[in-house]
Design a protein around this motif. Structure first.
Motif, PDB file in Angstrom:
ATOM      1  N   ARG A 232       4.984   1.350 -12.281  1.00  0.00           N
ATOM      2  CA  ARG A 232       4.959   1.887 -13.641  1.00  0.00           C
ATOM      3  C   ARG A 232       3.727   1.367 -14.365  1.00  0.00           C
ATOM      4  N   GLN A 233       3.097   2.248 -15.130  1.00  0.00           N
ATOM      5  CA  GLN A 233       1.918   1.876 -15.909  1.00  0.00           C
ATOM      6  C   GLN A 233       2.127   2.375 -17.337  1.00  0.00           C
ATOM      7  N   GLU A 234       1.701   1.599 -18.301  1.00  0.00           N
ATOM      8  CA  GLU A 234       1.960   1.957 -19.699  1.00  0.00           C
ATOM      9  C   GLU A 234       1.057   3.067 -20.219  1.00  0.00           C
ATOM     10  N   ARG A 235      -0.220   2.956 -20.021  1.00  0.00           N
ATOM     11  CA  ARG A 235      -1.141   3.927 -20.618  1.00  0.00           C
ATOM     12  C   ARG A 235      -1.662   4.942 -19.600  1.00  0.00           C
ATOM     13  N   ARG A 236      -1.159   4.904 -18.417  1.00  0.00           N
ATOM     14  CA  ARG A 236      -1.576   5.832 -17.377  1.00  0.00           C
ATOM     15  C   ARG A 236      -0.349   6.355 -16.667  1.00  0.00           C
ATOM     16  N   PRO A 237      -0.524   7.433 -15.908  1.00  0.00           N
ATOM     17  CA  PRO A 237       0.612   7.902 -15.111  1.00  0.00           C
ATOM     18  C   PRO A 237       1.007   6.835 -14.080  1.00  0.00           C
ATOM     19  N   ASP A 238       2.273   6.824 -13.721  1.00  0.00           N
ATOM     20  CA  ASP A 238       2.732   5.905 -12.688  1.00  0.00           C
ATOM     21  C   ASP A 238       1.948   6.175 -11.411  1.00  0.00           C
TER      22      ASP A 238
END
Length: 187
Positions: free
Chosen positions: A59-65
């Motif tokens: 999981r990434q906050e500002r990008r796609p997973d």
């Protein structure tokens, strides 16, 4: 051979995303097994379906997973069996430039000279990239120090093969240009 084994071999370096694998291909595998990012992503899906690699989602906050891929035990066994088997047949040279040169008499020496100069420039550029990769691998060590410390030698050996291939291309280009120049001077 299929792209399958090139992808499995790239994953020997450790867990990687599809994007990271495409960068690995650009730097270390493209000299002997090129692949587009689209081909890599399709192959990753097949390998995961076949149980040869595993994917986990990060999981990434500002990008796609992103999906990270690793070899499974079955993938490592399949790759080891492939690596131990002799190649099916020797490599055959298939090069569009050579077909053009074979037919050059209709196009004239100037067009052929330009094609050969372009190839030489391309090969010199690849040599520069390969030398930078070699410098990063050695990281200030001598080759003997690297060989004594490195976990894996395969990437270094294939890199040396790529360097030798491009050096041969440059030598051939230089010789071909010299012969074209002589031919023009005689004719």
């Amino acid at each position: 051979m299929s792209l399958k084994y090139a992808v499995l071999a790239a994953l020997l370096e450790g867990e990687a995303s599809g994007y990271e694998l495409s960068k690995i291909f650009d730097v270390s595998l493209a000299n002997f097994w090129p692949a587009t990012p689209q081909q890599l992503y399709r192959e990753l899906e097949r390998l995961a379906q076949d149980g040869l690699i595993e994917a986990r989602v990060v999981r990434q906050e500002r990008r796609p997973d992103k999906r990270m891929f690793t070899l499974t035990g079955a993938g490592r066994e399949d790759l080891n069996a492939f690596a131990a088997a002799p190649p099916r047949r020797p490599t055959a040279l298939r090069d569009e430039l050579f077909v053009k040169i074979q037919a050059m008499d209709g196009a004239g020496p100037e067009a052929t000279r330009e094609l050969i100069e372009e190839r030489m420039s391309w090969s010199r550029g690849k040599l520069d990239r390969y030398e930078r990769v070699r410098d990063r691998l050695l990281d200030g060590r001598t080759e003997d120090e690297y060989l004594g410390e490195a976990e894996r030698i395969g990437p270094y050996l294939t890199l040396l093969g790529g360097i030798a291939f491009e050096e041969t291309n440059v030598r051939w280009c230089e010789r071909a240009l010299s012969l074209l120049k002589r031919r023009t001077a005689v004719g």
